[in-house]
Enzyme design. Structure first.
Site, short mmCIF file in Angstrom:
data_model
loop_
_atom_site.label_atom_id
_atom_site.label_comp_id
_atom_site.label_asym_id
_atom_site.label_seq_id
_atom_site.Cartn_x
_atom_site.Cartn_y
_atom_site.Cartn_z
N ARG A 234 0.86 -1.19 0.00
CA ARG A 234 0.00 0.00 0.00
C ARG A 234 0.90 1.23 0.00
NH1 ARG A 234 -3.35 -2.74 -1.69
NH2 ARG A 234 -5.40 -3.25 -0.84
N GLU A 263 -2.58 7.33 -5.18
CA GLU A 263 -2.86 6.64 -6.44
C GLU A 263 -4.30 6.74 -6.90
OE1 GLU A 263 -1.67 2.56 -5.23
OE2 GLU A 263 -3.73 1.99 -5.67
N HIS A 295 -0.38 -0.43 -9.80
CA HIS A 295 -1.14 -1.41 -9.03
C HIS A 295 -1.58 -2.62 -9.88
CE1 HIS A 295 -3.34 -1.49 -4.96
NE2 HIS A 295 -3.21 -2.72 -5.40
P1 NAI Z 1 -1.70 -11.24 4.92
O1 NAI Z 1 -2.77 -10.74 5.82
O2 NAI Z 1 -1.65 -12.68 4.53
O3 NAI Z 1 -0.26 -10.88 5.55
C1 NAI Z 1 0.07 -9.65 6.12
C2 NAI Z 1 1.20 -9.90 7.12
O4 NAI Z 1 1.61 -8.64 7.63
C3 NAI Z 1 0.79 -10.78 8.30
O5 NAI Z 1 1.71 -11.82 8.50
C4 NAI Z 1 0.78 -9.81 9.48
O6 NAI Z 1 1.12 -10.41 10.71
C5 NAI Z 1 1.83 -8.82 9.02
N1 NAI Z 1 1.77 -7.55 9.74
C6 NAI Z 1 0.71 -6.92 10.27
N2 NAI Z 1 1.09 -5.80 10.94
C7 NAI Z 1 2.44 -5.75 10.81
C8 NAI Z 1 3.42 -4.84 11.27
N3 NAI Z 1 3.09 -3.77 12.02
N4 NAI Z 1 4.71 -5.08 10.97
C9 NAI Z 1 5.07 -6.18 10.25
N5 NAI Z 1 4.17 -7.08 9.78
C10 NAI Z 1 2.88 -6.86 10.06
O7 NAI Z 1 -1.75 -10.31 3.62
P2 NAI Z 1 -1.20 -10.60 2.17
O8 NAI Z 1 -2.24 -11.33 1.39
O9 NAI Z 1 0.16 -11.19 2.26
O10 NAI Z 1 -1.12 -9.12 1.58
C11 NAI Z 1 -0.21 -8.16 2.06
C12 NAI Z 1 -0.60 -6.80 1.52
O11 NAI Z 1 -0.38 -6.80 0.10
C13 NAI Z 1 -2.09 -6.44 1.66
O12 NAI Z 1 -2.37 -5.86 2.91
C14 NAI Z 1 -2.32 -5.48 0.55
O13 NAI Z 1 -2.10 -4.19 1.05
C15 NAI Z 1 -1.23 -5.83 -0.48
N6 NAI Z 1 -1.75 -6.33 -1.75
C16 NAI Z 1 -1.33 -5.75 -2.91
C17 NAI Z 1 -1.76 -6.18 -4.14
C18 NAI Z 1 -1.27 -5.59 -5.44
O14 NAI Z 1 -1.89 -5.82 -6.48
N7 NAI Z 1 -0.18 -4.85 -5.45
C19 NAI Z 1 -2.76 -7.28 -4.23
C20 NAI Z 1 -3.08 -7.89 -2.95
C21 NAI Z 1 -2.62 -7.39 -1.76
#
Ligand code: NAI
Length: 329
Positions: A234, A263, A295
């Site tokens: 993000r 964005e 994105h």
């Molecule tokens: P997820 O929920 O599986 O993993 C997120 C991880 O971040 C978890 O392990 C959580 O414990 C950790 N986390 C939470 N707070 C934290 C902190 N303060 N410091 C360090 N780690 C922390 O999510 P996923 O599916 O891996 O997605 C991650 C991010 O990717 C999403 O939140 C979204 O913003 C982004 N995304 C981007 C896309 C794109 O097209 N560029 C598409 C899908 C998601």
């Protein structure tokens, strides 16, 4: 269920129409984003389907509620653009697609790294103009470099495995440590140590009050000279002004972005005939070592199919009053 579908693009229509044949939903596609000003378009609909840049704040939610909307169907994983408190207050359920293809985003992160490092985008343009010089295209081996991950959820895990496959040393910070990743050789460290030791830092955590501007002036100063920073999560994880400072001082050697804090006014649109008013992104694009994509990390055939199926299923479950496994609470 009648669903008002906002911010729709040709690929959304293609995939949702294809998969909607298996469901009993009536989808009305709108190209406009959902905002307070467009919320009235939902009249007669029981749900809205929204994406990352729709602005579902408390004013918008109040209008949706008045018009009888019962559900917000996010066709993405992140939900930082939804006022969850307001939705709860108005008894509107929020459902999302928790994971559609973590590999898609992880592989796009690798694409950003490879392009920035080996400069294939520059080579492509040169060769097409009969310029076969390789001056200034020198890169570095990824083998044995240290990659630092912030966030080891679904995408972070997929990315960690790719980087291990390339022979990198992978270190990580997460608020929860993943035992199976540790067994693969990933070393969890305090955040500061990840900043200090990594040659490449890749962000895979959600945007929360704790992670907002996690890449800021102070943390940049802890990083290695010439560090590569990759953000496919993000935009607001990065303080863009501070990163521009880091690029100018050459502390940051490479920056790859698939997301950008402002964005919503730029990405997913063809602005090639317009004057770009956002001076920050213009400044970013002026650096030769910055690569921005708009994105598209999620944008694979497999992910689009999964997004459509899970979203339509979420609508059915909501309509039938069944257990909402994909509810955002
Ligand atoms: P997820 O929920 O599986 O993993 C997120 C991880 O971040 C978890 O392990 C959580 O414990 C950790 N986390 C939470 N707070 C934290 C902190 N303060 N410091 C360090 N780690 C922390 O999510 P996923 O599916 O891996 O997605 C991650 C991010 O990717 C999403 O939140 C979204 O913003 C982004 N995304 C981007 C896309 C794109 O097209 N560029 C598409 C899908 C998601």
């Amino acid at each position: 269920m009648r669903i008002a579908f906002f911010s729709s693009k040709s690929y959304d229509k293609e995939y949702f129409k294809k998969y909607a044949r298996n469901y009993n939903h009536d989808i009305i596609f709108f190209e406009t984003a959902l905002t307070e000003k467009t919320a009235n378009l939902t009249e007669g609909c029981e749900a809205v389907c929204v994406f990352v840049n729709d602005k579902v704040d408390k004013e918008t939610i109040a209008i949706l509620s008045k018009l009888g909307v019962k559900g917000i169907l996010l066709r993405c994983a992140g939900y930082n653009n939804i006022d969850l408190e307001a939705a709860k207050e108005h008894h509107i359920k929020v459902l999302r697609v928790p994971a559609y293809s973590p590999e898609a985003v992880a592989e796009h992160s690798l694409a950003l790294i490879m392009t920035l490092n080996r400069k294939t985008h520059k080579a492509f343009n040169r060769v097409r103009e009969n310029n076969f010089s390789i001056e200034h295209l020198v890169g570095f081996n990824l083998f044995e470099k240290t990659v630092g991950l912030i966030g080891t959820g679904l995408i972070g895990q997929a990315f960690a495995k790719i980087m291990l496959g390339l022979g990198c040393k992978v270190i990580a910070f997460d608020v929860y440590e993943n035992e199976s990743l540790k067994k693969l050789g990933i070393n969890y460290l305090p955040l500061d140590e990840v900043f200090e030791q990594a040659d490449i830092i890749s962000l895979h955590c959600p945007l929360t009050p704790e992670t907002k501007y996690i890449i800021n002036k102070e943390n940049i100063s802890k990083m290695k000279d010439g560090v590569m920073i990759i953000n496919t999560s993000r935009g607001a994880l990065i303080n863009t002004k501070d990163v521009i400072g880091g690029l100018k001082s050459q502390k940051i050697g490479y920056l790859g972005l698939d997301v950008y804090e402002q964005e919503e006014d730029i990405f997913f649109r063809d602005l090639s005939e317009s004057v770009l008013k956002d001076e920050t992104i213009s400044r970013l694009m002026s650096f030769p070592n910055v690569l921005i994509t708009s994105h598209q990390g999620f944008f694979t055939k497999e992910a689009l199919g999964q997004i459509a199926t899970v979203t339509l299923n979420n609508a059915t479950v909501l309509e039938n009053g069944e257990v909402l496994l994909n509810e955002v609470l």
